[in-house]
Design a protein around this motif. Structure first.
Motif, short mmCIF file in Angstrom:
data_model
loop_
_atom_site.label_atom_id
_atom_site.label_comp_id
_atom_site.label_asym_id
_atom_site.label_seq_id
_atom_site.Cartn_x
_atom_site.Cartn_y
_atom_site.Cartn_z
N HIS A 250 65.29 34.18 76.49
CA HIS A 250 63.83 34.16 76.68
C HIS A 250 63.42 34.87 77.98
CE1 HIS A 250 65.36 30.73 78.96
NE2 HIS A 250 64.29 30.83 79.72
N TYR A 253 62.18 39.52 78.50
CA TYR A 253 60.92 40.24 78.73
C TYR A 253 60.68 40.42 80.23
CZ TYR A 253 55.96 41.20 79.17
OH TYR A 253 54.76 41.74 79.53
N LYS A 284 60.33 36.25 72.82
CA LYS A 284 59.42 35.11 73.01
C LYS A 284 58.17 35.49 73.79
CE LYS A 284 59.44 30.27 74.47
NZ LYS A 284 60.29 29.17 75.01
N HIS A 285 58.30 36.31 74.81
CA HIS A 285 57.16 36.65 75.67
C HIS A 285 56.68 38.09 75.48
CE1 HIS A 285 57.70 32.83 77.69
NE2 HIS A 285 58.96 33.12 77.92
#
Length: 336
Positions: A250, A253, A284-285
């Motif tokens: 995660h 990014y 995720k981001h």
């Protein structure tokens, strides 16, 4: 449930019937929602288990929707071990069990013995400690490039069928590809030696297409006076710090924000492919307008339940499937 009693004509009646009706309706509504979720999971399982061809048709239909605005809107994000690499291949760190250094080889056997709880020294430690300890072992034992190469040659890695075709098609179409792996960069580079790879720390001209590898890079002490790599160079560290692990994808990014920001305005339709639940965290981001998550599911996978895979991915394919479903949709977009 609240029940009110009222006295009418000498008889006690239950006025809570109305309350019970409302409570019953709420229960029914909850059951309907649960039932719908079960049907969705059941549909995924039916497509995966009974008719793999149905899962292939489903993923191609979803992929056509993703590509409907053209390849210039798309970004591909792939895991490496058992995603781009074949399901029969060893994973990146598995090769360390074949090192010629006796101490390192015996220690790695313990680190890789997941069936029996892994290395005793890791009991109670956070998941990321596994990577820290394994990489530290390479430094402490002064493992050389030559030893790593010999270990890799004992257990060569093959790409999943049609994976190379998909990477080459993506490059032809100008689609950026990010390979996000908790493995070892030198293994990935060796396997994909004939695929154009881009060092992420270097800026590339607009329109230059290549594959960006985000993984753990071994740093070597170079003994040659002019800095030329040799077989005798020994491992002195690992980049990045902290390493890429199964538990921190995660963070990709934020680690690669310049890369993602450079393409975020244009490429907001993302295809993610992985073989573990944690692989989906790699995007995720990342800003996007459309995300398709495809998972290769192995029922013998010990790390996550089938329900977790169903919740993590939009479509599940058998772990033995190839990349034909992706190549079939990219082919019509290729120039004649």
């Amino acid at each position: 449930t609240m029940v009110a009693f009222v006295r009418t004509s000498g008889n006690t009646k239950v006025g809570g019937v109305v309350v019970a009706v409302f409570v019953g309706a709420a229960v029914v509504g909850s059951l309907l929602v649960r039932g719908r979720r079960r049907r969705q999971h059941k549909k995924k399982r039916a497509a995966y288990c009974s008719r793999p061809s149905a899962a292939q048709s489903d993923v191609r239909r979803r992929l056509r929707a993703l590509l409907s605005e053209g390849s210039e809107k798309v970004l591909f994000v792939f895991d490496f071990d058992h995603t781009l690499s074949s399901t029969e291949s060893k994973q990146c760190h598995d090769h360390l069990a074949f090192l010629s250094d006796d101490v390192a080889r015996k220690e790695m056997a313990l680190y890789l013995d997941f069936a029996n709880g892994g290395h005793p020294g890791l009991r109670g430690e956070p998941l990321g400690a596994w990577w820290d300890r394994v990489h530290a072992l390479l430094v402490d034992r002064r493992i050389s490039r030559g030893q790593l190469r010999d270990a890799f040659e004992k257990t060569p890695v093959a790409l999943r069928p049609k994976a190379r075709d998909c990477l080459e098609a993506a490059i032809t179409l100008g689609v950026p590809v990010a390979v996000v792996s908790a493995g070892l960069e030198h293994v990935i580079q060796d396997v994909m030696a004939d695929v154009p790879l881009c060092p992420l720390e270097k800026k590339h001209p607009r329109g230059t297409a290549c594959v960006h590898v985000v993984s753990n890079r071994l740093v070597f002490d170079v003994f040659d006076g002019d800095g030329t790599p040799s077989e005798d160079d020994v491992v002195s560290g690992v980049e990045p710090d902290p390493p890429v692990t199964a538990a921190n994808k995660h963070q990709i990014y934020h680690r690669l924000k310049p890369f993602f920001d450079a393409i975020a305005q244009q490429r907001t339709r993302i295809l993610l492919v992985g073989d573990s639940v944690g692989d989906v965290d790699a995007v995720k981001h990342v800003p996007r307008t459309h995300l398709l998550k495809v998972g290769f599911y192995n029922p013998n996978n010990p790390w996550a339940s089938r329900d977790k895979f169903d919740n993590a991915f939009d479509v599940l394919l058998p772990h033995t499937a190839d990349f034909g479903w992706l190549y079939a949709e990219l082919m019509p977009l290729l120039p004649n």
